[in-house]
Design a protein around this motif. Structure first.
Motif, short mmCIF file in Angstrom:
data_model
loop_
_atom_site.label_atom_id
_atom_site.label_comp_id
_atom_site.label_asym_id
_atom_site.label_seq_id
_atom_site.Cartn_x
_atom_site.Cartn_y
_atom_site.Cartn_z
N GLY A 182 0.82 -1.20 0.00
CA GLY A 182 0.00 0.00 0.00
C GLY A 182 0.85 1.25 0.00
O GLY A 182 2.07 1.20 -0.02
N SER A 183 0.17 2.38 0.03
CA SER A 183 0.87 3.66 -0.01
C SER A 183 1.09 4.17 1.39
O SER A 183 0.58 3.65 2.36
N GLY A 184 1.83 5.23 1.50
CA GLY A 184 2.01 5.86 2.79
C GLY A 184 3.45 6.04 3.18
O GLY A 184 3.76 6.40 4.29
N ARG A 200 3.60 0.56 3.31
CA ARG A 200 2.96 1.45 4.25
C ARG A 200 3.97 1.95 5.28
O ARG A 200 5.05 1.39 5.43
N ASN A 262 2.91 -2.39 10.96
CA ASN A 262 3.22 -2.99 9.66
C ASN A 262 3.80 -4.39 9.86
O ASN A 262 4.78 -4.59 10.58
#
Length: 303
Positions: A182-184, A200, A262
């Motif tokens: 994912g993004s972040g 992430r 995470n």
């Protein structure tokens, strides 16, 4: 000491509580998604193998926060797996397409969680694969709520109430893990994800945009975690689930904070094996519990 509770005689316990010898902190720690007791009838109805089903777990989160009782706070752990029932939802967030019969009118069929296939009874696992071979009946869902959801939240509410009566306030930490994809932003304490792909952030703190706990709680958590080298965000992409929204009532002395870690910091997401960083992360989360438990009560007062 460990206390085990059974929803009904002859069935596996829905949860356990590790109590401190004496509660010294105004804190309750909960791990609703690390359960690993898969009912045989559920496995028989699933089209996925056990390892694939386990990818929905917040694996080892109960271990990461296992120091809570030694520090003086109870640790509540769901025994049932998230793929079987998700305790971080309303009691009845259900997808009508999963059921052979009509659902009662009180069922929430339109939540974003249901639309994503992740209601109280999930339609898919974390990677998007369908769980079931065929349709369920609403009676199946109602039985899972009776056996698992109601006892779990009864225990959680009891711990929160008892802590609030004893100390005048309670800090509820709802502990989770999140997939690395994912993004972040890229990784911090444990480096970037495999293959150089974007991953992430390390930790997401969810306080429902400040409505679920006093600012001192989230501020203190973020400050400590950044000092330990983690990349941290607030409320994105996880602002807090049902537990945080439902129990977080700062004006009533109950402060709820959701913590998302995470997974690729501490485990191989394919094999589910522990990684060498797990003991370091566990020590850092122990430091976090100790620090949050020491917040002065005056800092938790709301206007």
């Amino acid at each position: 000491m460990d206390a085990h509770f059974d929803a009904t005689a002859g069935q596996a316990p829905a949860f356990d509580i590790r109590h401190p010898a004496e509660q010294a902190l105004p804190m309750v720690v909960a791990s609703p998604h690390s359960g690993r007791d898969y009912p045989p009838e559920f496995l028989a109805a699933a089209r996925l193998d056990g390892r694939t089903l386990r990818k929905s777990e917040d694996a080892y989160v109960d271990e990461i926060f296992a120091a809570a009782p030694d520090l003086g706070a109870p640790l509540l752990r769901a025994r049932f797996p998230r793929a079987f029932l998700d305790a971080n939802r309303e009691a009845y967030e259900l997808d009508p397409e999963m059921f052979a019969d009509a659902l009662p009118r009180y069922v929430n069929t339109r939540s974003p969680r249901v639309a994503a296939g992740l209601g109280t009874i999930a339609r898919v696992v974390a990677n998007g694969e369908e769980i079931y071979r065929g349709k369920l009946r609403f009676a199946d869902a109602a039985e899972r709520v009776r056996r698992c959801y109601t006892p779990y939240h009864g225990a959680l509410a009891g711990l929160v109430d008892a802590t609030t009566r004893r100390f005048g306030h309670c800090l509820l930490l709802d502990c989770h893990s999140m997939p690395s994809a994912g993004s972040g932003g890229s990784g911090g304490a444990a480096g970037s994800g495999s293959g150089g792909e974007a991953r992430r952030v390390d930790i997401v703190l969810g306080d429902c945009f400040g409505s679920a706990c006093a600012p001192a709680v989230t501020d203190t958590a973020e400050r400590l975690l950044r000092a330990r080298g983690y990349t941290v965000t607030r409320n994105a992409p996880y602002a807090g689930g049902y537990t945080t929204r439902h129990y977080g009532r700062p004006r009533n002395g109950v402060h709820a904070l959701q913590i998302e870690i995470n997974r690729d910091l501490y485990m191989d997401e394919t094999t589910l094996d522990r990684l060498p960083f797990l003991p370091v992360l566990t020590q850092h989360m122990t430091d976090l519990l100790r620090t949050l438990g020491a917040i002065d009560a005056t800092a938790l007062r709301t206007r």
